[in-house]
Design an enzyme around this catalytic site. Sequence first.
Site, PDB file in Angstrom:
ATOM      1  N   VAL A   6      37.520  46.137  37.053  1.00  0.00           N
ATOM      2  CA  VAL A   6      36.783  47.168  36.331  1.00  0.00           C
ATOM      3  C   VAL A   6      36.042  46.456  35.202  1.00  0.00           C
ATOM      4  O   VAL A   6      36.626  46.153  34.163  1.00  0.00           O
ATOM      5  CB  VAL A   6      37.721  48.255  35.753  1.00  0.00           C
ATOM      6  CG1 VAL A   6      36.931  49.283  34.954  1.00  0.00           C
ATOM      7  CG2 VAL A   6      38.497  48.933  36.868  1.00  0.00           C
ATOM      8  N   PRO A   7      34.766  46.143  35.401  1.00  0.00           N
ATOM      9  CA  PRO A   7      34.020  45.504  34.322  1.00  0.00           C
ATOM     10  C   PRO A   7      33.916  46.442  33.120  1.00  0.00           C
ATOM     11  O   PRO A   7      33.626  47.628  33.265  1.00  0.00           O
ATOM     12  CB  PRO A   7      32.637  45.262  34.920  1.00  0.00           C
ATOM     13  CG  PRO A   7      32.831  45.338  36.406  1.00  0.00           C
ATOM     14  CD  PRO A   7      33.957  46.297  36.614  1.00  0.00           C
ATOM     15  N   ILE A   8      34.180  45.886  31.936  1.00  0.00           N
ATOM     16  CA  ILE A   8      34.074  46.655  30.703  1.00  0.00           C
ATOM     17  C   ILE A   8      33.065  45.955  29.800  1.00  0.00           C
ATOM     18  O   ILE A   8      33.200  44.773  29.505  1.00  0.00           O
ATOM     19  CB  ILE A   8      35.426  46.768  29.985  1.00  0.00           C
ATOM     20  CG1 ILE A   8      36.441  47.463  30.891  1.00  0.00           C
ATOM     21  CG2 ILE A   8      35.279  47.500  28.658  1.00  0.00           C
ATOM     22  CD1 ILE A   8      37.860  47.454  30.348  1.00  0.00           C
ATOM     23  N   ILE A  44      32.142  50.537  36.554  1.00  0.00           N
ATOM     24  CA  ILE A  44      31.733  49.912  35.294  1.00  0.00           C
ATOM     25  C   ILE A  44      32.000  50.859  34.132  1.00  0.00           C
ATOM     26  O   ILE A  44      31.678  52.040  34.191  1.00  0.00           O
ATOM     27  CB  ILE A  44      30.241  49.529  35.356  1.00  0.00           C
ATOM     28  CG1 ILE A  44      30.020  48.509  36.488  1.00  0.00           C
ATOM     29  CG2 ILE A  44      29.757  48.982  34.015  1.00  0.00           C
ATOM     30  CD1 ILE A  44      28.576  48.307  36.851  1.00  0.00           C
ATOM     31  N   ARG A  45      32.577  50.309  33.083  1.00  0.00           N
ATOM     32  CA  ARG A  45      32.845  51.073  31.869  1.00  0.00           C
ATOM     33  C   ARG A  45      31.976  50.508  30.750  1.00  0.00           C
ATOM     34  O   ARG A  45      31.901  49.292  30.571  1.00  0.00           O
ATOM     35  CB  ARG A  45      34.317  50.969  31.447  1.00  0.00           C
ATOM     36  CG  ARG A  45      35.312  51.334  32.547  1.00  0.00           C
ATOM     37  CD  ARG A  45      35.153  52.785  32.982  1.00  0.00           C
ATOM     38  NE  ARG A  45      36.166  53.187  33.926  1.00  0.00           N
ATOM     39  CZ  ARG A  45      35.953  53.325  35.237  1.00  0.00           C
ATOM     40  NH1 ARG A  45      34.771  53.052  35.756  1.00  0.00           N
ATOM     41  NH2 ARG A  45      36.919  53.735  36.033  1.00  0.00           N
TER      42      ARG A  45
END
Length: 67
Positions: A6-8, A44-45
Amino acid sequence: MEGTDVPIVEVTLAAGRTPEQLRRLISAMTTAVSESISAPPERIRVIIREVPLTHFAAGDITLAERH
């Protein structure tokens, strides 16, 4: 890409942008991450932190003092 990735993306800005500007930034960051690392947009967050002008300084002068 792993199923748990989960890319942040975290962005810190001096306060004062409009909701529309912040919304465009979120969209642009999501697109940039998705295209650059092939991440699905829904994973994506994006976190935006707005800092009061009195809490953001450069060269010992706050942004509030510059205005």
